[in-house]
Design a protein around this motif. Structure first.
Motif, PDB file in Angstrom:
ATOM      1  N   ASP A 173      -6.327  12.176  13.813  1.00 59.62           N
ATOM      2  CA  ASP A 173      -5.361  11.377  13.372  1.00 59.62           C
ATOM      3  C   ASP A 173      -4.173  11.858  12.423  1.00 59.62           C
ATOM      4  O   ASP A 173      -3.436  12.155  12.322  1.00 59.62           O
ATOM      5  N   LYS A 177      -0.386  12.046  13.031  1.00 58.92           N
ATOM      6  CA  LYS A 177       0.808  11.113  11.577  1.00 58.92           C
ATOM      7  C   LYS A 177       1.496  12.562  11.045  1.00 58.92           C
ATOM      8  O   LYS A 177       2.689  12.320  11.300  1.00 58.92           O
ATOM      9  N   ALA A 184       1.831   5.771   6.495  1.00 53.97           N
ATOM     10  CA  ALA A 184       1.504   4.410   6.446  1.00 53.97           C
ATOM     11  C   ALA A 184       1.988   3.674   4.909  1.00 53.97           C
ATOM     12  O   ALA A 184       0.563   4.076   4.008  1.00 53.97           O
ATOM     13  N   SER A 259      -3.332  -4.227   6.355  1.00 54.47           N
ATOM     14  CA  SER A 259      -2.656  -4.237   7.572  1.00 54.47           C
ATOM     15  C   SER A 259      -1.759  -3.180   7.116  1.00 54.47           C
ATOM     16  O   SER A 259      -1.544  -2.974   5.703  1.00 54.47           O
ATOM     17  N   TYR A 260      -1.551  -2.327   8.194  1.00 51.09           N
ATOM     18  CA  TYR A 260      -0.909  -0.911   7.458  1.00 51.09           C
ATOM     19  C   TYR A 260       1.060  -1.461   8.679  1.00 51.09           C
ATOM     20  O   TYR A 260       1.443  -1.973   9.454  1.00 51.09           O
ATOM     21  N   ILE A 262       4.061   0.875   9.444  1.00 51.23           N
ATOM     22  CA  ILE A 262       4.351   2.091   9.863  1.00 51.23           C
ATOM     23  C   ILE A 262       5.785   2.687  10.093  1.00 51.23           C
ATOM     24  O   ILE A 262       6.886   1.972  10.409  1.00 51.23           O
ATOM     25  N   SER A 264       7.844   5.666  11.874  1.00 56.69           N
ATOM     26  CA  SER A 264       7.093   6.565  12.389  1.00 56.69           C
ATOM     27  C   SER A 264       8.434   7.422  13.293  1.00 56.69           C
ATOM     28  O   SER A 264       8.945   7.061  14.072  1.00 56.69           O
ATOM     29  N   ALA A 271       1.675  -1.885  11.941  1.00 57.02           N
ATOM     30  CA  ALA A 271       0.479  -1.679  13.080  1.00 57.02           C
ATOM     31  C   ALA A 271      -0.231  -2.577  14.562  1.00 57.02           C
ATOM     32  O   ALA A 271      -0.598  -1.941  15.017  1.00 57.02           O
ATOM     33  N   ILE A 303      -5.403   0.587  18.380  1.00 55.53           N
ATOM     34  CA  ILE A 303      -5.598   0.680  16.693  1.00 55.53           C
ATOM     35  C   ILE A 303      -6.655   1.888  16.231  1.00 55.53           C
ATOM     36  O   ILE A 303      -6.171   2.538  15.462  1.00 55.53           O
ATOM     37  N   ALA A 306      -5.649   5.272  17.426  1.00 54.55           N
ATOM     38  CA  ALA A 306      -4.025   6.172  15.805  1.00 54.55           C
ATOM     39  C   ALA A 306      -5.098   6.389  14.951  1.00 54.55           C
ATOM     40  O   ALA A 306      -4.208   6.646  14.163  1.00 54.55           O
ATOM     41  N   TYR A 308      -5.600   4.432  12.376  1.00 53.60           N
ATOM     42  CA  TYR A 308      -5.167   3.517  11.126  1.00 53.60           C
ATOM     43  C   TYR A 308      -6.040   2.790   9.844  1.00 53.60           C
ATOM     44  O   TYR A 308      -5.328   2.630   9.189  1.00 53.60           O
ATOM     45  N   GLN A 310      -8.178  -0.283  10.606  1.00 53.60           N
ATOM     46  CA  GLN A 310      -7.816  -1.519   9.918  1.00 53.60           C
ATOM     47  C   GLN A 310      -8.678  -2.510  11.315  1.00 53.60           C
ATOM     48  O   GLN A 310      -8.328  -1.809  12.524  1.00 53.60           O
TER      49      GLN A 310
END
Length: 330
Positions: A173, A177, A184, A259-260, A262, A264, A271, A303, A306, A308, A310
């Motif tokens: 991960d 990223k 994030a 929650s995030y 993002i 990118s 997310a 999720i 990825a 993240y 959550q």
């Protein structure tokens, strides 16, 4: 075939020009709007959008700001128009918060709220009251891409859905990223911070210890959350208004998680929203029904892949877990 209408209120709060600004929430609204129009048969005339984007539309008019009063007014208007069989959808992307509840003789707990652009909180009490007022036979689905969103309607109805792989290595991960320059940001505003901002604006706190919601009452008046009504604070309101409901909540995380938002490359998005839209996109050329439970499981898997951190959740009755998301594809 019986006729029914699909209606939606879509809200995105980026909080521009503030130190707690987010980046992808208005983009999330655009993504969700496109999906429900193209795949689920929502008409433009039955979709209400509230965003705090600075952009001025082609018509020259500014977007309707997602203040607490405006969001509740849009929901009330949707409820008044609803008939039996109608499919109602409320989408929110923005900050969430947890409200501490201290009552003598009872364990400490935290209740959930979403944060409109003016910080006039919309709490779990307001949302349950809204669902309880709907005409019998109308369905209500809320999708919340915000922190502490688990349980916004009814936390005791959490559904267990198909398991998903949570084994994505952390180093993988991190590498992903770094490669794609992913940033994030948690969609969280602390309740203490919100309270201080509101109390300061209301000119409280100098010669007294303000109570929860006291400053909000002074600023927002009748538009303040019902959780901060004196009756509720004294438990009387809680006994009289928190009725049983049958709403459906797909939340981006557990009640105690975040929650995030993002960024990118040149893209910004939530997310959870991205996971939902991507999961639905996989069925673009299929007429196969996607149930609420299946959508949650697919989104949660995306999720986790990825990385993240959550945990999306589904809160509804057992029956609604197996019902088509938003009444099924058009």
């Amino acid at each position: 075939m019986a006729k029914f209408t699909k209606r939606a209120v879509l809200v995105g709060c980026n909080y521009p020009h503030t130190r707690f600004r987010l980046n992808g929430c208005t983009n999330d609204v655009k993504s969700i709007k496109a999906v429900i129009k193209e795949r689920f048969g929502f008409l433009e005339s039955n979709i209400r959008v509230l965003i705090d984007d600075d952009h001025i539309g082609a018509s020259g008019s500014s977007p309707v700001l997602p203040t607490g009063a405006n969001i509740k007014a849009a929901l009330d208007e949707m409820a008044k128009k609803a008939e039996a069989g109608d499919v109602l959808f409320f989408y929110f992307s923005g900050h969430g918060t947890a409200i501490p509840v201290l009552k003598a003789g009872k364990p400490f707990r935290q209740d959930e709220a979403i944060v409109p652009c003016d910080l006039n909180l919309i709490t779990d009490v307001d949302l349950r009251r809204f669902v309880s007022r709907l005409k019998k036979g109308a369905s209500f689905t809320m999708l919340s891409d915000s922190c502490h969103s688990g349980g916004l309607i009814e936390k005791w109805r959490k559904q267990n859905v198909a398991s998903w792989d949570r084994t994505t290595p952390e180093n993988h991960d991190a590498e992903a990223k770094a490669k794609f320059k992913v940033k994030a940001k948690p969609k969280f505003l602390g309740f203490d911070f919100i309270n201080k901002v509101i109390d300061s604006a209301a000119d409280l706190g100098h010669n007294e210890v303000p109570k929860n919601g006291q400053g909000a009452h002074k600023i927002f008046g009748k538009d303040v959350s019902r959780k901060f009504y004196p009756q509720y604070m004294d438990v009387v309101w809680e006994k009289n208004i928190l009725l049983e409901d049958d709403g459906i909540l797909l939340s981006g995380c557990e009640a105690g998680e975040t929650s995030y938002d993002i960024v990118s490359g040149d893209r910004a998005f939530g997310a959870f929203t991205y996971a939902v839209v991507t999961s639905l996109d996989h069925h673009r050329w299929s007429s196969v029904v996607v149930t609420n439970g299946e959508l949650l499981a697919k989104s949660a898997k995306a999720i986790a892949k990825a990385g993240y951190g959550q945990s999306p959740c589904l809160y509804c009755s057992h029956k609604n877990r197996d019902e088509p998301f938003l009444g099924g594809f058009a």
